[in-house]
Write an enzyme that holds these catalytic residues in place. Structure first.
Site, short mmCIF file in Angstrom:
data_model
loop_
_atom_site.label_atom_id
_atom_site.label_comp_id
_atom_site.label_asym_id
_atom_site.label_seq_id
_atom_site.Cartn_x
_atom_site.Cartn_y
_atom_site.Cartn_z
N ARG A 1 0.92 -0.98 -0.20
CA ARG A 1 -0.19 -0.04 -0.02
C ARG A 1 0.84 1.42 -0.22
O ARG A 1 1.27 1.60 0.85
CB ARG A 1 -0.73 -0.08 1.40
CG ARG A 1 -1.95 1.10 1.36
CD ARG A 1 -2.65 1.53 2.20
NE ARG A 1 -3.13 2.26 2.79
CZ ARG A 1 -3.14 2.92 3.86
NH1 ARG A 1 -2.09 3.38 4.72
NH2 ARG A 1 -3.84 4.70 3.93
N HIS B 1 -2.40 10.44 0.95
CA HIS B 1 -2.06 10.51 2.46
C HIS B 1 -1.38 12.15 2.50
O HIS B 1 -0.46 12.02 2.84
CB HIS B 1 -1.20 9.83 2.16
CG HIS B 1 -0.92 9.44 3.70
ND1 HIS B 1 -0.81 7.95 3.36
CD2 HIS B 1 -0.76 9.29 4.46
CE1 HIS B 1 -0.56 7.69 5.21
NE2 HIS B 1 -0.41 8.46 5.56
N GLU C 1 -7.49 8.42 6.43
CA GLU C 1 -7.82 9.18 7.95
C GLU C 1 -7.77 10.69 7.78
O GLU C 1 -6.95 11.26 8.32
CB GLU C 1 -6.05 8.98 9.11
CG GLU C 1 -5.98 7.53 8.97
CD GLU C 1 -4.51 7.07 9.90
OE1 GLU C 1 -4.18 8.55 10.49
OE2 GLU C 1 -3.89 6.43 10.28
N ASN D 1 -6.87 2.02 9.98
CA ASN D 1 -5.49 1.71 10.71
C ASN D 1 -6.31 2.41 11.85
O ASN D 1 -6.45 3.13 12.77
CB ASN D 1 -5.03 3.42 10.31
CG ASN D 1 -4.52 3.43 8.84
OD1 ASN D 1 -4.56 2.30 7.97
ND2 ASN D 1 -4.37 4.31 8.43
N TYR E 1 -3.77 1.66 15.74
CA TYR E 1 -2.59 1.77 16.32
C TYR E 1 -3.13 1.21 18.70
O TYR E 1 -1.96 0.90 18.74
CB TYR E 1 -2.08 2.95 16.47
CG TYR E 1 -1.61 2.81 14.98
CD1 TYR E 1 -0.21 2.56 14.63
CD2 TYR E 1 -2.42 3.73 14.16
CE1 TYR E 1 0.07 2.62 13.27
CE2 TYR E 1 -1.14 4.02 12.96
CZ TYR E 1 -0.30 2.90 12.46
OH TYR E 1 0.51 3.37 10.89
N GLU F 1 -3.64 -0.35 8.50
CA GLU F 1 -1.90 0.42 9.13
C GLU F 1 -2.37 -0.46 10.06
O GLU F 1 -2.97 -0.03 10.96
CB GLU F 1 -1.67 1.74 8.89
CG GLU F 1 -1.69 2.48 8.29
CD GLU F 1 -1.42 4.34 7.78
OE1 GLU F 1 -1.23 4.55 9.17
OE2 GLU F 1 -1.63 4.89 7.18
C1 FCB Z 1 -0.88 6.88 11.00
C2 FCB Z 1 -0.96 7.43 9.62
C3 FCB Z 1 1.18 7.48 9.12
C4 FCB Z 1 1.57 7.09 10.28
C5 FCB Z 1 1.02 6.33 10.72
C6 FCB Z 1 2.52 5.96 12.27
O1 FCB Z 1 -1.94 8.53 11.51
O2 FCB Z 1 -0.91 6.85 8.36
O3 FCB Z 1 1.46 8.15 7.95
O4 FCB Z 1 2.07 8.56 10.42
O5 FCB Z 1 0.02 7.14 11.66
#
Ligand code: FCB
Length: 447
Positions: free
Chosen positions: A77, A121, A166, A293, A295, A352
Site C-alpha cells: 500500500r 495521504h 485518515e 488503521n 494503533y 496500517e
Molecule cells: C498514521 C499515518 C501514517 C503514520 C502512522 C504512524 O496516522 O497514516 O502516515 O504516520 O500513523
C-alpha cells in the site's frame, strides 16, 4: 503449541506514504505540497526535519520493490503525491509524475505484489491550500478530477483503491489543532474540511467506478480506536462517548449510513458545516471495503475545556510505544467488531498497524523483539475477529521501512526495515524476518 492460520489468499502487506518516503519532492516538475511548505516552516517539525530526502524512494524504488519481493509481501500500500501529477492541484497534468507511479506499479506487478493505491495521504498541492484547501467546497471537483486522471492511467493494473487516508487526522490535526500541515487552528474551517473531504471521497468513488474495470475495489481508510471511560462514572462515560463520536462515528456514520451523528452537531454548535441536499447520498456511495488503521485505544475522563470536554488518562499498568501510545491489541478486535456490526457485509482491511520503538543497529542486526511481540499480539486479535466472522481480507504493517514521521520527523522509527539515513542503507530488523515467515506460513504459532 497452537497454530493460527489465516484464510487462503489473505493479503499480507506493508504500507508507506508518498511524502514520508519519497524525497525529491520538487523533482521532474512536481508542485510543492502543504507538507513541503509546512516542514520548511521553522518550529513545525522535530529538529526541523523535512521530507526533502526521506528514504530517497523516488530514486531507489527498484531496490525497494526487490526488498518487498524478498520479504514475500503479497501486497504493498503506497500513496500518490497529488502535486507530482497536478503541480497546481488542478488543470495542467505533469506526465513525469504519472510516469513515476506507472513504473512503480509495473515493477510491483512483475514482482507478484498487489498494489493498493491511496490517492490522498496528506500532501495536498500547496496551490490548492492557497484557495482554502479542504475548507473550500470546490475541492470536491478538484479531487474528483485528480482521481479520474490517476485511475485512467493505473486502472488497468491496480485493483485496490483507497480515496483518503485518515480524514480525522488531516482535518483535526491539520485544520483544528495545528500539529500537521497546513498548521491551522480553526474549528470552523476544520469542520468544513471534514464535510468536503467526505464529499470528495464520494465524488472520487463515482468517477472511478465509471472508469475502472468491474473487479476493482474502491474504499477509504480511517483511523479508528475504541474510547474507554476511565471510571464507571456517568461523566467519564459521556466523555468517552464524545471522543468516540468525533474520532470514529463522525466518519463511519456518514460513509456507511448517510448521516452525521447528532451528538457531533450538538457538540460544535454554530461551527457545524452547511450540508446541501444530495450531499449525504454522495458521501454514502457504496464502497467495496473499509481500511482501518489501528494503533491504540483511548482512555478518557471528563475534562473542562474545548468542545470535547474530555481528557486522556494514562494506564499505569500498560506498556507504551515510543510514540507514547498504549499497547492494547484487544482494541483492534473491538474496532473490527464494531465496524462489522455497522455494516455486516463490508470487506475490511487493516491498512496500517505497527509500532515505533528505539531501534538500534548492533553488529548489523536490529533486535526489535518488542515490535515482533506487538505485531504478533495484533495479528492474534485480527485472527480472533476472522474466527468470529469478520470479513477481514488483509493486513498491512506500518511501515515497510523507517520514514519521516510527520511532526516527529525522523525521531520515530516504525519500519520493519531500518533505514540508515546517512547512507540510505536498508537493514532488515528481526521483525521483517519474522514477518517473512508469517507470510510464508500464512499464519503463526503461539508459544
Ligand atoms: C498514521 C499515518 C501514517 C503514520 C502512522 C504512524 O496516522 O497514516 O502516515 O504516520 O500513523
Amino acid at each position: 503449541m497452537s497454530v493460527f492460520r489465516f484464510p487462503e489468499g489473505f493479503l499480507w502487506g506493508a504500507a508507506t506514504a508518498s511524502y514520508q518516503i519519497e524525497g525529491s519532492p520538487l523533482a521532474d516538475g512536481a508542485g510543492a505540497s502543504i507538507w513541503h511548505r509546512f516542514s520548511h516552516t521553522p518550529g513545525t517539525t522535530f529538529n526541523g526535519d523535512t521530507g526533502d530526502v526521506a528514504c530517497d524512494h523516488y530514486r531507489r524504488w527498484r531496490e525497494d520493490v526487490a526488498l518487498m519481493r524478498e520479504m514475500g509481501l503479497k501486497a504493498y500500500r503506497f500513496s500518490i503525491s497529488w502535486a507530482r501529477i497536478l503541480p497546481e492541484g488542478k488543470g495542467r497534468v505533469n506526465p513525469a509524475g504519472l510516469d513515476f507511479y506507472d513504473r512503480l506499479v509495473d515493477a510491483l506487478v512483475d514482482a507478484g505484489i498487489q498494489p493498493m493505491v491511496t490517492l490522498y495521504h496528506w500532501d495536498l498541492p500547496g496551490a490548492l491550500q492557497d484557495l482554502g484547501g479542504w475548507a473550500n467546497r470546490e475541492i470536491v471537483n478538484w479531487f474528483g478530477d485528480y482521481a479520474q486522471i490517476v485511475a485512467q492511467r493505473l486502472g488497468d493494473r491496480v485493483r485496490l483503491w483507497a480515496t483518503l487516508n485518515e480524514p480525522w487526522v488531516f482535518t483535526f490535526l491539520g485544520y483544528i489543532q495545528g500539529y500537521h500541515a497546513p498548521g491551522m487552528r480553526d474549528l470552523w474551517a476544520g469542520l468544513r474540511a471534514v464535510h468536503h473531504c467526505l464529499l470528495a471521497h464520494g465524488e472520487a468513488v463515482a468517477r472511478m467506478r465509471s472508469i475502472l474495470p468491474a473487479e476493482a475495489q474502491v474504499g477509504i481508510v480511517l483511523n479508528l480506536s475504541p474510547q474507554h471511560p476511565a471510571t464507571g462514572s456517568e461523566e467519564d462515560r459521556a466523555a468517552a462517548e464524545r471522543v468516540h463520536t468525533v474520532n470514529n462515528a463522525l466518519f463511519v456514520e456518514p460513509l456507511l449510513k448517510g448521516r452525521y451523528p447528532a451528538l457531533a452537531e450538538q457538540m460544535v454548535g454554530f461551527a457545524w458545516p452547511p450540508v446541501h441536499s444530495g450531499d449525504m447520498e454522495r458521501i454514502a456511495q457504496p464502497i467495496d471495503f473499509m481500511g482501518i488503521n489501528y494503533y491504540s485505544r483511548g482512555i478518557v475522563k471528563r475534562g473542562e475545556h474545548g468542545y470535547l470536554l474530555a481528557e486522556g488518562v494514562e494506564n499505569k499498568q500498560a506498556q507504551y510505544t515510543d510514540m507514547g501510545w498504549e499497547i492494547y491489541p484487544e482494541g483492534l478486535y473491538e474496532i473490527l467488531q464494531w465496524v462489522h456490526s455497522e455494516s455486516p457485509r463490508l470487506s475490511l482491511y487493516v491498512t496500517e498497524n505497527g509500532a515505533a520503538f528505539r531501534d538500534q543497529v548492533q553488529d548489523g542486526r536490529v533486535a526489535d523483539a518488542q515490535r515482533v511481540e506487538y505485531l504478533r499480539q495484533h495479528f492474534l486479535s485480527a485472527h480472533k475477529a476472522i474466527q468470529n466472522g469478520v470479513p477481514l481480507k488483509g493486513y498491512f504493517v506500518w511501515s515497510l521501512m523507517d520514514n519521516f514521521e510527520w511532526a516527529y520527523g525522523y525521531s520515530k522509527r516504525f519500519g520493519i526495515v531500518y533505514v540508515d539515513y546517512a547512507t540510505q542503507q536498508r537493514i532488515w530488523k528481526d521483525s521483517a524476518r519474522w514477518y517473512q515467515q508469517v507470510i510464508a506460513a500464512n499464519g503463526m504459532e503461539r508459544e
